[in-house]
Design an enzyme around this catalytic site. Structure first.
Site, short mmCIF file in Angstrom:
data_model
loop_
_atom_site.label_atom_id
_atom_site.label_comp_id
_atom_site.label_asym_id
_atom_site.label_seq_id
_atom_site.Cartn_x
_atom_site.Cartn_y
_atom_site.Cartn_z
N ASP A 14 -18.54 25.55 -29.53
CA ASP A 14 -19.74 24.76 -29.83
C ASP A 14 -20.04 24.83 -31.33
O ASP A 14 -20.08 25.93 -31.91
CB ASP A 14 -20.91 25.37 -29.02
CG ASP A 14 -22.15 24.52 -29.04
OD1 ASP A 14 -22.04 23.29 -29.19
OD2 ASP A 14 -23.26 25.10 -28.88
N HIS A 28 -26.56 16.71 -27.44
CA HIS A 28 -26.93 18.10 -27.75
C HIS A 28 -28.43 18.27 -27.59
O HIS A 28 -29.16 17.30 -27.38
CB HIS A 28 -26.53 18.44 -29.19
CG HIS A 28 -25.06 18.72 -29.34
ND1 HIS A 28 -24.59 19.94 -29.74
CD2 HIS A 28 -23.98 17.93 -29.13
CE1 HIS A 28 -23.27 19.90 -29.79
NE2 HIS A 28 -22.87 18.69 -29.42
N GLY A 29 -28.90 19.50 -27.75
CA GLY A 29 -30.34 19.76 -27.78
C GLY A 29 -31.05 19.26 -26.53
O GLY A 29 -32.13 18.69 -26.63
#
Ligand code: G3H
Ligand code: 13P
Ligand code: ZN
Length: 400
Positions: free
Chosen positions: A81, A210-211
């Protein structure tokens, strides 16, 4: 069984998203495998640079190899990641990772392309895949804090050229989310309009969000009631995951929510048992709670229940199973070969091309001339990942 994300994304595209969960230790690893098997979901294990440095990168590999043996039914990718170039090469060379993310999103467009191209070429030479990022998320990663104001949404007009020139196999897009537990601090929202435009330029190409932690308010409340102080923590509505999947998102990254489960369990345990100083009782509770959390998240992602279809049904008269996945590597004992597989591929519908921080936390051996592909176990190389058509803007509506 470790697979590349290529097969997972082909199966998921347009229908559901695969959960990509960050891990750092044994308890997370065990809870992760249990939760995914409870919900019969394929998944992606994500390892950040911070996680690799926390104990030792080899220790994490050992944990995952052990879990793979304990849970032989699990189908998952092992993914770096937010890697930098050097860490990507280290993971590619390790022969263990099946996917790496090169995050050069902070660089200028041309430099992002150049760095991603080098990593993608190195990864493809070893039969593994590469995720890249265009645009920039807000929040905290590896001690770098990007304010939501400085975050840059992915420019749909750059997306096709970026994928075409960089050779990446999936694209992380900034569409309004941020890392950590304090998202949407202004009036931001998930930008489905931007996502739809990106999909329009890259039909059939796997996108990554993401997030994406949801930061459940009941979790935050329990943490605060047990002595924590998370004020204004907020996340992404998990009911929006399926819409994102329909718009081409095949991978959804979740880390913070798992940290919140850990924090809630340990704060509550030690509040209720102030006399205790043993790590195992809360550790046991955490593994159970984390497994439940993963299973629940997979329901929201739509990945729950997909394992059987991914593995295929029994082929009449064959006595073996059809598979859309192929084993990444044989275990030294050869027990991997015990998973019956038929070489017949199941017919899958082609991907639909619908157009349609703040502060986190207080927060393989070198290739020989005729290599066996680590992902197919055969001498034939892994097929090159599908790229968008070179024609700008409008690529063919579907891809193999
Ligand atoms: O986006 C980053 C991930 O949430 C990993 O976080 O760098 O603290 O391990 P970390
Ligand atoms: P969260 O901080 O929302 O869990 O995002 C994790 C992530 O994007 C990891 O790459
Ligand atoms: Zn991320």
């Amino acid at each position: 069984m470790i697979v590349t994300t290529k097969k997972l994304f082909e199966h998921a595209y347009g229908k559901y998203a695969i959960g990509a969960y960050n891990i750092n230790n044994l308890e997370q690893t065990m809870g992760l495998f249990r939760g995914n098997l409870m919900s019969k979901a394929p998944f992606i294990i994500q390892i950040s640079k911070g996680a690799r440095a926390y104990t030792h990168k080899r220790a994490l590999e050992g944990l995952i190899r052990a879990a793979d043996e304990i849970f032989p039914e699990a189908i998952f990718a092992v993914h770096l990641d937010h890697g930098d170039e050097q860490t990507c090469y280290d993971c590619i060379e390790s022969g263990f990772y099946s996917s790496v993310m090169i995050d050069a999103s902070h660089e200028k467009f041309a430099e992002n392309i150049a760095i991603t191209r080098r990593v993608a070429d190195a990864a493809h030479a070893r039969g593994i895949v590469t995720e890249a990022e265009l645009g920039q998320l807000g929040g905290v990663e590896e001690h770098v804090k990007v304010s939501e104001a400085d975050a840059k949404l992915t420019d749909p007009d750059q997306a096709h050229e970026f994928v075409e020139k960089s050779g990446c196999d999936s694209l992380a897009c900034a569409i309004g989310t941020s890392h950590g537990a304090f998202k949407f601090s202004g009036n931001q929202a998930l930008r489905f309009d931007v996502l739809a435009q990106i999909q329009d330029r890259l039909p059939g190409f796997p996108l990554v969000m993401h997030g994406s932690s949801s930061v459940p308010q009941e979790e935050v409340e329990r943490i605060n009631n047990a002595g924590g102080s998370l004020k204004g923590a907020r996340g992404v509505d998990a009911n929006q995951f399926k819409r994102a999947a329909e718009l081409g998102v095949t991978k959804i990254n979740i880390d913070t929510d798992g940290r919140l489960v850990w924090t809630r369990v340990h704060r509550e345990y030690f509040k209720d048992h102030p006399e205790n100083f043993d790590l195992r009782p809360p550790g046991k509770v955490f593994m159970e709670e984390y497994a439940k959390f993963i299973a629940g998240k997979n329901e929201k992602l739509g990945s729950a229940g997909q394992l059987d279809s991914l593995l295929g049904r029994s082929v009449p008269g064959c006595g073996r199973r059809r598979s859309t996945t192929s084993c990444r590597s044989a275990s030294p004992s050869g027990r991997r070969g015990g998973r019956a597989r038929c070489t017949a591929r199941s017919t899958r519908p082609r991907p639909a091309a619908t157009s349609s921080s703040s502060t986190r936390r207080t927060r393989a051996a070198p290739r020989s001339s005729a290599p066996a592909s680590p992902h197919t176990g055969s001498a034939s190389p892994t097929p090159a990942p599908t790229r968008p058509s070179p024609s700008p803007r409008r690529a063919p509506a579907s891809r193999a």
